[in-house]
Design a protein around this motif. Sequence first.
Motif, PDB file in Angstrom:
ATOM      1  N   UNK A 105      19.445  12.154  41.757  1.00  0.00           N
ATOM      2  CA  UNK A 105      18.754  12.550  40.852  1.00  0.00           C
ATOM      3  C   UNK A 105      17.003  11.569  40.763  1.00  0.00           C
ATOM      4  N   UNK A 106      16.023  12.522  41.005  1.00  0.00           N
ATOM      5  CA  UNK A 106      14.791  11.954  40.492  1.00  0.00           C
ATOM      6  C   UNK A 106      13.505  12.443  39.460  1.00  0.00           C
ATOM      7  N   UNK A 107      12.956  12.118  39.431  1.00  0.00           N
ATOM      8  CA  UNK A 107      12.218  12.580  37.997  1.00  0.00           C
ATOM      9  C   UNK A 107      10.969  12.648  38.259  1.00  0.00           C
ATOM     10  N   UNK A 108      10.307  13.168  38.269  1.00  0.00           N
ATOM     11  CA  UNK A 108       8.359  13.072  38.677  1.00  0.00           C
ATOM     12  C   UNK A 108       7.840  12.812  37.557  1.00  0.00           C
ATOM     13  N   UNK A 109       6.924  11.764  37.569  1.00  0.00           N
ATOM     14  CA  UNK A 109       6.023  11.256  36.234  1.00  0.00           C
ATOM     15  C   UNK A 109       4.483  12.337  36.364  1.00  0.00           C
ATOM     16  N   UNK A 110       4.949  13.697  35.417  1.00  0.00           N
ATOM     17  CA  UNK A 110       3.856  14.265  35.663  1.00  0.00           C
ATOM     18  C   UNK A 110       2.222  13.316  34.687  1.00  0.00           C
TER      19      UNK A 110
END
Length: 219
Positions: free
Chosen positions: A63-68
């Motif tokens: 799983x990946x989470x973008x750095x907004x």
Amino acid sequence: MASASLQFFAFILALFGVFGDIAATLLPNWKVNADVGSNIITAITQMQGLWMDCTWYSTGMFSCTLKYSILSLPIYIQAARTTMVLSCILSAFGICITTVGMKCTKLGGDSDSKSHACFAGGVCFILAGISGLVPTSWYTREIISNFLDQTIPESSKHEPGGAVYTGFISAGFLLIAGVIFCTSCFKKQQGAWIYPPKQHHFPSTEQESNAGYNLKDYV
């Protein structure tokens, strides 16, 4: 011929540098933390990059989470984002310019124009290499300083990932390619300055006619 082969070799190095620069910018493994824990089944690998954070579980899930939010990021990550993108842009410009200026291509006009284009492309590669070397060095320094800090728990410490090494190698390729392109142009100009073209002096038509007239008088 040797200069053309050297420029082609530098162009190949620059291509590897460009591809590695783009890959290092996009890869999420700038920082890696492997937490095995008490059970291998629950082991996870946490990776942090410039644009996203990813987690790899031992069960196969990923799983990946973008750095907004940009302002919430540390300064060294913001600087790394800017300089790595700048490095990619400069290296792409260098590829386009050196394609025109290389001796083995039929683009760019005369030899002087190709030499200037080759020198400009080499400067772009050098600037791209410096732009890629600064963020990787700064990022590595932050990782090492946090790793050696005794106040930070072991679970929050990271090690340099593959993207950092890719950035270092790509920056080295770009720097070497830029130096080769610039020095190849300097060698050509220096040789023309040391060995100037020979000037042939031809006698004037008037002197030839006078010499012929004098010879006829003596006959």
